[in-house]
Design an enzyme around this catalytic site. Sequence first.
Site, short mmCIF file in Angstrom:
data_model
loop_
_atom_site.label_atom_id
_atom_site.label_comp_id
_atom_site.label_asym_id
_atom_site.label_seq_id
_atom_site.Cartn_x
_atom_site.Cartn_y
_atom_site.Cartn_z
N THR A 45 0.84 -1.18 0.00
CA THR A 45 0.00 0.00 0.00
C THR A 45 0.88 1.24 0.00
O THR A 45 1.89 1.29 0.72
CB THR A 45 -0.96 0.01 1.21
OG1 THR A 45 -1.75 1.21 1.19
CG2 THR A 45 -0.21 -0.04 2.53
N HIS A 52 2.39 -11.46 14.29
CA HIS A 52 3.45 -11.98 15.17
C HIS A 52 3.20 -13.43 15.58
O HIS A 52 4.07 -14.08 16.16
CB HIS A 52 3.54 -11.10 16.43
CG HIS A 52 4.92 -11.01 16.99
ND1 HIS A 52 5.94 -11.85 16.62
CD2 HIS A 52 5.45 -10.16 17.91
CE1 HIS A 52 7.04 -11.54 17.29
NE2 HIS A 52 6.77 -10.51 18.07
#
Length: 504
Positions: A423, A475
């Site tokens: 993006t 994560h």
Amino acid sequence: MADILTPVLGESVAEATIAKWTKKPGDAVKKDEILVELETDKVSLEVAAPADGTLTEILAGEGDTVVPGTVLGRIGGAGEVAAAAPAAKVDTPAAAPAPAAAPAASGALLDVKTPVMGESVAEGAISRWAKKAGEAVKKDEILVEIETDKVAVEVASPADGTLAEIVAADGATVTPGQVIARISTDGSVVAAAPAPAPAAAPAPAQKASDHLSPAVNRIVSETGLNTAGIAGSGKDGRITKGDALAALSNPAPTAIAPVTTPAAQIAPREVGPREERVKMTRLRQTIARRLKESQSTAAQLTTFNEVDMTTVMSLRNTYKDAFEKRHGVKLGFMSFFAKAVVAALKDIPAVNAEIDGTDIIYKNHYDLGIAVGTEKGLVVPVLRDVDTLSLAGIEKGIAGLGKQARDGTLSLDQLQGGTFTITNGGIYGSLMSTPILNMPQVGILGMHNIVQRPMVVNGQIVARPMMYLALSYDHRIVDGKEAVTFLVRIKEGLEDPQRFILDV
């Protein structure tokens, strides 16, 4: 006699729920015509007729749970009706969106129906009619735009004639195969009045269901949705996937966690004279829901680095004219970033993966989602097999997808299956951001504005065009060391593009 069988539902999907039959016993069907929609915990599947003939029997009604190989119904020869298949077998709910009592096209009247809108898209909303009842229309002329939670679909006139009747007005919710208008092909039928404004659908009788479909169960487990106060529109008052998604998009007090605030405080507030209340589009509702689901599902973390754009900018300035003359497309920065991202994904495969339950699925292909801002909201079309494309191929692909996104002509296939997203907030002047993951992907790269900043190079302070890079990652699957290394690989590739040529 041909059996209609439940298809294989996909890896790890053991059962499905009958969401909707599009035909009744006794109706004529054509081979490959959609007969029934199945709902699983992952997607909606459409089952087509295996042959021409007549739907003689429905064995699994709406709301029933089926497994792969289950016989859903049977098709006989033209005009054949099985005596053992009473029409009452299909208990169609009164709130079904398709107008069951609509007269079939006869004589000079031709039905205009909602097209199949793609995998997992069960309904849409009439966005805008381009023609009014009584107006002349040409074959293939666009009549109406239908907005789904993913793309806008244009419906064209099937023939020359007059738009005799608009059955589904602006704002109405429609399903594939539903009659939305009728065309008079010889001018003998003229609409007496314009289509009425869409009336609020009557709320179906609320009936508690002691069985939720796999799709609804998944939504409940992922979002914590309380189904106690949701009025189901399915068979016997069962809650459908659409009911659950609607409750998430516009939660009622009974569909969310218990609140202690007074009811007056959770009711929509009154709009002042200098304010305007506008209903969110389906696309905007979907964007909001998916972003919130992303934050609620993944353990998101963002790491940053910065890249000196001197070399890339110099290359671009040197060759941009020759590049455009040879390839017919401008040389931008996105192709360099795409190449750098693919090289980094090959080096750090965990960033090019996804979590499926307790498993990790590593992708051995590189399909990059490129975020594009449009007037209707953010969409992320996917550029396939970027590792096989040249810089020119990447630039052409991105330019084509961007134009389709702005024109609203992207297909569902072009919006699905990406393995990583890029993006670029820099085109709007963003200096730094923390992008949100595009689930089920586990990584997204944020590009930003290029700014001249003082940097120390060989002991000297010089002005360099610098860009901050941001990598948001999940994560749960990507460790901090892998995330930092991934960004370093991108930085190295952009500051020394010869690495692309040498593959080092």
